[in-house]
Design a protein around this motif. Structure first.
Motif, PDB file in Angstrom:
ATOM      1  N   LEU A  46      39.040  28.197  52.181  1.00 46.45           N
ATOM      2  CA  LEU A  46      39.447  29.673  51.905  1.00 46.45           C
ATOM      3  C   LEU A  46      40.418  29.848  50.742  1.00 46.45           C
ATOM      4  CD1 LEU A  46      39.272  30.719  55.474  1.00 46.45           C
ATOM      5  CD2 LEU A  46      37.833  31.042  53.616  1.00 46.45           C
ATOM      6  N   GLN A  47      40.413  30.637  49.985  1.00 48.07           N
ATOM      7  CA  GLN A  47      41.239  30.797  48.712  1.00 48.07           C
ATOM      8  C   GLN A  47      41.599  32.340  48.704  1.00 48.07           C
ATOM      9  OE1 GLN A  47      42.182  28.259  45.912  1.00 48.07           O
ATOM     10  NE2 GLN A  47      43.744  29.489  45.936  1.00 48.07           N
ATOM     11  N   LEU A  48      42.899  32.467  48.643  1.00 42.73           N
ATOM     12  CA  LEU A  48      43.261  34.201  48.482  1.00 42.73           C
ATOM     13  C   LEU A  48      43.141  34.320  46.860  1.00 42.73           C
ATOM     14  CD1 LEU A  48      46.406  34.429  50.809  1.00 42.73           C
ATOM     15  CD2 LEU A  48      44.407  35.390  51.037  1.00 42.73           C
ATOM     16  N   ASP A  49      42.682  35.369  46.689  1.00 45.27           N
ATOM     17  CA  ASP A  49      42.766  35.881  45.480  1.00 45.27           C
ATOM     18  C   ASP A  49      42.770  37.417  45.327  1.00 45.27           C
ATOM     19  OD1 ASP A  49      40.023  37.383  45.043  1.00 45.27           O
ATOM     20  OD2 ASP A  49      39.285  35.438  46.163  1.00 45.27           O
ATOM     21  N   VAL A  50      43.341  37.953  44.151  1.00 47.91           N
ATOM     22  CA  VAL A  50      43.629  39.094  43.885  1.00 47.91           C
ATOM     23  C   VAL A  50      42.606  39.995  42.713  1.00 47.91           C
ATOM     24  CG1 VAL A  50      45.888  39.261  44.607  1.00 47.91           C
ATOM     25  CG2 VAL A  50      45.453  38.875  42.352  1.00 47.91           C
ATOM     26  N   GLN A  51      41.488  39.281  42.522  1.00 48.97           N
ATOM     27  CA  GLN A  51      40.519  39.780  41.370  1.00 48.97           C
ATOM     28  C   GLN A  51      40.022  41.296  41.886  1.00 48.97           C
ATOM     29  OE1 GLN A  51      38.108  36.360  41.608  1.00 48.97           O
ATOM     30  NE2 GLN A  51      36.163  37.840  42.238  1.00 48.97           N
ATOM     31  N   ALA A  52      40.110  41.614  43.171  1.00 44.19           N
ATOM     32  CA  ALA A  52      39.510  42.698  43.536  1.00 44.19           C
ATOM     33  C   ALA A  52      40.351  44.110  43.009  1.00 44.19           C
ATOM     34  CB  ALA A  52      39.451  42.823  45.174  1.00 44.19           C
ATOM     35  N   THR A  53      41.854  43.413  43.144  1.00 42.41           N
ATOM     36  CA  THR A  53      42.661  44.623  42.604  1.00 42.41           C
ATOM     37  C   THR A  53      42.152  45.351  41.202  1.00 42.41           C
ATOM     38  OG1 THR A  53      44.531  43.568  43.612  1.00 42.41           O
ATOM     39  CG2 THR A  53      44.910  44.966  41.859  1.00 42.41           C
ATOM     40  N   VAL A  54      41.830  44.396  40.391  1.00 41.24           N
ATOM     41  CA  VAL A  54      41.401  44.832  39.178  1.00 41.24           C
ATOM     42  C   VAL A  54      39.988  45.671  39.072  1.00 41.24           C
ATOM     43  CG1 VAL A  54      40.755  44.242  36.635  1.00 41.24           C
ATOM     44  CG2 VAL A  54      42.550  43.029  37.810  1.00 41.24           C
ATOM     45  N   ILE A  55      39.105  45.126  40.083  1.00 38.15           N
ATOM     46  CA  ILE A  55      37.749  45.774  39.992  1.00 38.15           C
ATOM     47  C   ILE A  55      37.841  47.004  40.925  1.00 38.15           C
ATOM     48  CG2 ILE A  55      35.471  45.137  41.170  1.00 38.15           C
ATOM     49  CD1 ILE A  55      36.225  42.003  40.959  1.00 38.15           C
ATOM     50  N   THR A  56      38.608  47.166  41.865  1.00 39.28           N
ATOM     51  CA  THR A  56      38.723  48.248  42.678  1.00 39.28           C
ATOM     52  C   THR A  56      39.396  49.366  41.520  1.00 39.28           C
ATOM     53  OG1 THR A  56      39.110  47.193  44.699  1.00 39.28           O
ATOM     54  CG2 THR A  56      39.571  49.477  44.651  1.00 39.28           C
ATOM     55  N   ILE A  57      40.355  49.098  40.714  1.00 32.00           N
ATOM     56  CA  ILE A  57      40.762  50.109  39.656  1.00 32.00           C
ATOM     57  C   ILE A  57      39.793  50.498  38.989  1.00 32.00           C
ATOM     58  CG2 ILE A  57      42.462  50.109  37.803  1.00 32.00           C
ATOM     59  CD1 ILE A  57      44.255  48.582  39.114  1.00 32.00           C
ATOM     60  N   GLY A  58      38.980  49.558  38.584  1.00 35.11           N
ATOM     61  CA  GLY A  58      37.695  50.157  37.528  1.00 35.11           C
ATOM     62  C   GLY A  58      36.703  50.681  38.682  1.00 35.11           C
ATOM     63  N   GLY A  59      36.724  50.596  39.817  1.00 40.58           N
ATOM     64  CA  GLY A  59      35.928  51.369  40.907  1.00 40.58           C
ATOM     65  C   GLY A  59      36.564  52.951  40.842  1.00 40.58           C
ATOM     66  N   PHE A  60      37.701  52.972  40.862  1.00 44.28           N
ATOM     67  CA  PHE A  60      38.305  54.104  41.038  1.00 44.28           C
ATOM     68  C   PHE A  60      38.259  55.192  39.742  1.00 44.28           C
ATOM     69  CE2 PHE A  60      41.829  53.328  44.460  1.00 44.28           C
ATOM     70  CZ  PHE A  60      40.956  53.254  45.358  1.00 44.28           C
ATOM     71  N   LEU A  61      38.213  54.275  38.766  1.00 43.00           N
ATOM     72  CA  LEU A  61      37.888  55.055  37.445  1.00 43.00           C
ATOM     73  C   LEU A  61      36.579  55.345  36.989  1.00 43.00           C
ATOM     74  CD1 LEU A  61      40.380  52.905  35.022  1.00 43.00           C
ATOM     75  CD2 LEU A  61      40.686  55.459  35.454  1.00 43.00           C
ATOM     76  N   PHE A  62      35.732  54.574  37.221  1.00 40.76           N
ATOM     77  CA  PHE A  62      34.240  54.739  36.967  1.00 40.76           C
ATOM     78  C   PHE A  62      33.229  54.697  37.815  1.00 40.76           C
ATOM     79  CE2 PHE A  62      36.456  52.562  33.462  1.00 40.76           C
ATOM     80  CZ  PHE A  62      36.288  53.452  32.401  1.00 40.76           C
ATOM     81  N   GLY A  63      33.742  54.614  39.270  1.00 42.41           N
ATOM     82  CA  GLY A  63      32.809  54.670  40.510  1.00 42.41           C
ATOM     83  C   GLY A  63      32.418  53.514  40.996  1.00 42.41           C
ATOM     84  N   PRO A  64      31.666  53.469  42.197  1.00 37.61           N
ATOM     85  CA  PRO A  64      31.374  52.375  42.943  1.00 37.61           C
ATOM     86  C   PRO A  64      30.454  51.501  42.171  1.00 37.61           C
ATOM     87  CG  PRO A  64      30.460  54.249  44.102  1.00 37.61           C
ATOM     88  CD  PRO A  64      31.548  54.725  42.988  1.00 37.61           C
ATOM     89  N   LEU A  65      29.332  52.077  41.455  1.00 38.95           N
ATOM     90  CA  LEU A  65      28.590  51.201  40.672  1.00 38.95           C
ATOM     91  C   LEU A  65      29.178  50.387  39.752  1.00 38.95           C
ATOM     92  CD1 LEU A  65      25.461  53.583  40.410  1.00 38.95           C
ATOM     93  CD2 LEU A  65      25.568  51.549  42.026  1.00 38.95           C
ATOM     94  N   ALA A  66      30.177  50.765  39.032  1.00 40.31           N
ATOM     95  CA  ALA A  66      30.833  49.922  38.146  1.00 40.31           C
ATOM     96  C   ALA A  66      31.584  49.092  38.620  1.00 40.31           C
ATOM     97  CB  ALA A  66      31.732  51.058  37.446  1.00 40.31           C
TER      98      ALA A  66
END
Length: 231
Positions: free
Chosen positions: A48-68
């Motif tokens: 198990l490894q903590l990671d914060v890549q979801a931060t960047v991906i969610t910002i992209g989702g907030f900008l361009f939608g869930p499919l992005a």
């Protein structure tokens, strides 16, 4: 996070499509780099490894939608599998499930309720979705690719996998709440993303919301340090 108001005129569709593709590519590259940096953190428990890549991906989702958000998640996981991952296709699938359940849920809610409150609700539901999905899939998959008996994995669900995914989701939530506005403002100044589809009534920083965001980030960061035996 923006408040709903008056619609403004957008740029020509063809030009915006090119900028959108460029922005998604950039966000994908940044998410990959963040994933690599996250691997430098101590592991919490076995694999198990903590990671914060979801931060960047969610910002992209907030900008361009869930499919992005889903597209970025899949690309990053696949590239990780072929470059630095040691868990193969199963690890790739688990990465996609974890990231998509969080990012796409948050982005979907924020798309429907485009306010600070919608962002907080979306991120909270994203954590809940990630926890539920990963409890199920860790129970089903972990015995297969880690060789841990299923009974032992079942015992680990409430004591290891549940707190791990709560902390991982909470840490990403805190980072998103703190970073979203400055990151998006910088991207808009660089004309990499369209101007807001709404006109904000007040330019003043919501001090209460900022304090709440920092408190969430500090809380889950502290718990993450405890899980990694750093403090």
């Amino acid at each position: 996070m923006s408040e709903p108001n008056i619609t403004v005129v957008s740029a020509p569709p063809a030009r915006m499509r090119v900028k959108t593709i460029a922005s998604l590519g950039m966000l994908t590259a940044v998410a990959y780099v963040v994933m690599l940096l996250s691997k430098m953190l101590p592991q919490v428990f076995y694999f198990l490894q903590l990671d914060v890549q979801a931060t960047v991906i969610t910002i992209g989702g907030f900008l361009f939608g869930p499919l992005a958000a889903a597209a970025i998640s899949i690309v990053v996981a696949v590239v990780e599998m072929f470059t630095v991952s040691e868990t193969g296709p199963i690890g790739c699938i688990m990465n996609v499930l974890a990231t998509v359940s969080f990012c796409c849920t948050a982005a979907f809610v924020y798309k429907k309720v485009h306010t600070r409150k919608g962002a907080v609700i979306g991120l909270t539901l994203g954590i809940a979705a990630q926890v539920a999905v990963m409890l199920l899939w860790n129970y089903l998959i972990t015995p297969i690719y880690q060789g841990i008996p299923r009974a032992e994995v079942a015992a680990m669900l409430p004591t290891v996998f549940l707190p791990f995914n709560l902390v991982k989701g909470g840490l990403n939530m805190g980072l998103i709440l703190v970073l979203y506005k400055p990151v998006v403002t910088a991207l808009r100044r660089a004309k990499l993303v369209p101007q807001s589809q709404t006109i904000v009534q007040s330019k003043k920083v919501n001090a209460g919301f900022l304090l709440f965001s920092l408190a969430v980030l500090a809380t889950f960061a502290a718990i993450a340090l405890v899980l990694m035996d750093i403090i």
